[in-house]
Scaffold this motif. Structure first.
Motif, PDB file in Angstrom:
ATOM      1  N   GLY A   1       0.836  -1.184   0.000  1.00 13.51           N
ATOM      2  CA  GLY A   1       0.000   0.000   0.000  1.00 13.51           C
ATOM      3  C   GLY A   1       0.874   1.238   0.000  1.00 13.51           C
ATOM      4  O   GLY A   1       2.101   1.159   0.152  1.00 13.51           O
ATOM      5  N   ARG A   2       0.255   2.398  -0.187  1.00 22.86           N
ATOM      6  CA  ARG A   2       1.016   3.646  -0.241  1.00 22.86           C
ATOM      7  C   ARG A   2       1.541   4.055   1.128  1.00 22.86           C
ATOM      8  O   ARG A   2       2.589   4.680   1.226  1.00 22.86           O
ATOM      9  CB  ARG A   2       0.154   4.767  -0.827  1.00 22.86           C
ATOM     10  CG  ARG A   2      -0.228   4.529  -2.277  1.00 22.86           C
ATOM     11  CD  ARG A   2      -0.874   5.746  -2.902  1.00 22.86           C
ATOM     12  NE  ARG A   2       0.082   6.840  -3.074  1.00 22.86           N
ATOM     13  CZ  ARG A   2      -0.165   7.952  -3.747  1.00 22.86           C
ATOM     14  NH1 ARG A   2      -1.345   8.128  -4.299  1.00 22.86           N
ATOM     15  NH2 ARG A   2       0.739   8.885  -3.856  1.00 22.86           N
ATOM     16  N   ARG A   3       0.805   3.715   2.178  1.00 25.11           N
ATOM     17  CA  ARG A   3       1.231   4.047   3.542  1.00 25.11           C
ATOM     18  C   ARG A   3       1.820   2.801   4.201  1.00 25.11           C
ATOM     19  O   ARG A   3       1.088   1.896   4.603  1.00 25.11           O
ATOM     20  CB  ARG A   3       0.052   4.570   4.360  1.00 25.11           C
ATOM     21  CG  ARG A   3      -0.399   5.967   3.981  1.00 25.11           C
ATOM     22  CD  ARG A   3      -1.485   6.440   4.929  1.00 25.11           C
ATOM     23  NE  ARG A   3      -1.078   6.321   6.342  1.00 25.11           N
ATOM     24  CZ  ARG A   3      -1.904   6.477   7.364  1.00 25.11           C
ATOM     25  NH1 ARG A   3      -3.183   6.750   7.150  1.00 25.11           N
ATOM     26  NH2 ARG A   3      -1.450   6.364   8.599  1.00 25.11           N
ATOM     27  N   ILE A   4       3.124   2.767   4.296  1.00 23.02           N
ATOM     28  CA  ILE A   4       3.783   1.571   4.806  1.00 23.02           C
ATOM     29  C   ILE A   4       3.413   1.318   6.269  1.00 23.02           C
ATOM     30  O   ILE A   4       3.396   0.159   6.714  1.00 23.02           O
ATOM     31  CB  ILE A   4       5.316   1.676   4.627  1.00 23.02           C
ATOM     32  CG1 ILE A   4       5.989   0.325   4.930  1.00 23.02           C
ATOM     33  CG2 ILE A   4       5.886   2.798   5.472  1.00 23.02           C
ATOM     34  CD1 ILE A   4       5.558  -0.803   4.047  1.00 23.02           C
ATOM     35  N   ASP A   5       3.078   2.371   7.020  1.00 20.23           N
ATOM     36  CA  ASP A   5       2.740   2.159   8.430  1.00 20.23           C
ATOM     37  C   ASP A   5       1.472   1.324   8.576  1.00 20.23           C
ATOM     38  O   ASP A   5       1.414   0.398   9.405  1.00 20.23           O
ATOM     39  CB  ASP A   5       2.607   3.496   9.165  1.00 20.23           C
ATOM     40  CG  ASP A   5       1.578   4.431   8.545  1.00 20.23           C
ATOM     41  OD1 ASP A   5       1.333   4.338   7.328  1.00 20.23           O
ATOM     42  OD2 ASP A   5       1.013   5.269   9.294  1.00 20.23           O
ATOM     43  N   THR A   6       0.456   1.616   7.784  1.00 23.75           N
ATOM     44  CA  THR A   6      -0.779   0.833   7.895  1.00 23.75           C
ATOM     45  C   THR A   6      -0.590  -0.571   7.308  1.00 23.75           C
ATOM     46  O   THR A   6      -1.206  -1.534   7.788  1.00 23.75           O
ATOM     47  CB  THR A   6      -1.948   1.539   7.192  1.00 23.75           C
ATOM     48  OG1 THR A   6      -1.646   1.733   5.804  1.00 23.75           O
ATOM     49  CG2 THR A   6      -2.230   2.889   7.835  1.00 23.75           C
ATOM     50  N   VAL A   7       0.237  -0.691   6.284  1.00 23.88           N
ATOM     51  CA  VAL A   7       0.519  -2.012   5.716  1.00 23.88           C
ATOM     52  C   VAL A   7       1.269  -2.872   6.729  1.00 23.88           C
ATOM     53  O   VAL A   7       1.011  -4.074   6.865  1.00 23.88           O
ATOM     54  CB  VAL A   7       1.312  -1.894   4.398  1.00 23.88           C
ATOM     55  CG1 VAL A   7       1.599  -3.284   3.821  1.00 23.88           C
ATOM     56  CG2 VAL A   7       0.544  -1.070   3.380  1.00 23.88           C
ATOM     57  N   GLU A   8       2.186  -2.256   7.470  1.00 24.97           N
ATOM     58  CA  GLU A   8       2.897  -2.990   8.520  1.00 24.97           C
ATOM     59  C   GLU A   8       1.931  -3.453   9.604  1.00 24.97           C
ATOM     60  O   GLU A   8       2.087  -4.541  10.166  1.00 24.97           O
ATOM     61  CB  GLU A   8       3.994  -2.118   9.130  1.00 24.97           C
ATOM     62  CG  GLU A   8       5.202  -1.888   8.225  1.00 24.97           C
ATOM     63  CD  GLU A   8       6.126  -3.103   8.128  1.00 24.97           C
ATOM     64  OE1 GLU A   8       5.758  -4.177   8.655  1.00 24.97           O
ATOM     65  OE2 GLU A   8       7.202  -2.972   7.526  1.00 24.97           O
TER      66      GLU A   8
END
Length: 272
Positions: free
Chosen positions: A37-44
């Motif tokens: 996803g574009r936001r790595i924090d939420t993907v993590e």
């Protein structure tokens, strides 16, 4: 693809909503996961939820509108996992605006993500999915990829285009004897953040639109994930999620272009 255990699944737009729910459900079923996803924090965060289920999972930052980045991502996933079996091109956005109101920039924005993002993901991963010998590609359309309605010309046309692209791919895989199933997914109103992240024409209140959408939302992301995976197991050409999506499918099949009169009347009622 009857069993996901040990299979490598790629999911775009995995930071929330249906993408996250799909990842967690596949983790429970023993799949190995490449989530992006574009936001790595939420993907993590999604990856962490999958690890709780014991999954082998990796998180990637990815902008699906960047063709070169998606091609590189496909090679990277194969290097990390050794192959790919399932690709769910889930990343998508929403836009509310009449044809008179909508800006050129917003039309390009929604097509770049909803349509071209799907094309990039399909083209990049298709050779690897074919090579797997047991593959499936599922592309996230919408109930508005079945019918069009007022203020959704940009969204609907991007989802109609995705559906046509996916239908053609499914026929080609069967025509050329490739071991790849293909599905288009058509959710109705799912209780996700898509409406909160949407764009709207100047003068339209995004928060109000989102609140209205959420009041109508009939299906949870978890249920959407379960229905999607059940459809993939059966190699369904089209997967309908929610009573509203099923209703609109029956409406356009039964009335043909006459469905437009029904939807116009519904929207006119909302304006009065």
């Amino acid at each position: 693809m009857l069993d996901f255990r040990g299979k490598v699944a790629v999911i775009t737009g995995a930071g929330s909503g249906i993408g996250r729910a799909l990842a967690v459900q596949l983790a429970k079923e023993g799949a190995r996961l490449a989530v992006s996803g574009r936001r790595i924090d939420t993907v993590e965060e999604t990856a962490d939820l999958c690890r709780i289920e014991g999954a082998d999972v990796r998180a990637y930052e990815l902008d699906v509108t960047d063709r070169d980045a998606v091609l590189k991502h496909a090679d990277e996933v194969v290097a990390d996992f050794g192959g790919v079996n399932l690709v769910v091109n889930n990343a998508g956005v929403s836009l509310t605006a009449s044809v008179e109101e909508v800006s050129w920039d917003d039309l390009e924005w929604i097509f770049n993500i909803n349509f071209w993002g799907t094309v990039h993901g399909t083209k990049a991963f298709l050779p690897y999915v074919i090579a797997s010998g047991d593959g499936h590609i599922a592309n996230m359309s919408s109930m508005f990829g079945l019918v069009a309605c007022p203020t959704q010309s940009g969204y609907s046309s991007s989802k109609f285009a995705m559906r046509a692209f996916t239908d053609s791919l499914r026929q080609e895989m069967k025509l050329y004897g490739h071991p790849v199933g293909v599905s288009s997914i058509h959710p109705g109103t799912i209780l996700t953040e898509i409406a909160r992240k949407a764009r709207a024409a100047d003068g339209r209140d995004v928060d109000e639109l989102a609140s209205n959408f959420e009041r109508m939302a009939k299906t949870s992301p978890e249920t959407a994930a379960e229905v999607t995976l059940a459809g993939i197991r059966k190699d369904k050409a089209m997967i309908f999620i929610g009573s509203d999506a099923k209703f609109l499918n029956l409406l356009q099949r039964g009335l043909g272009s006459g469905y437009q009169k029904v939807l116009t009347a519904m929207f006119r009622k909302d304006l009065t």
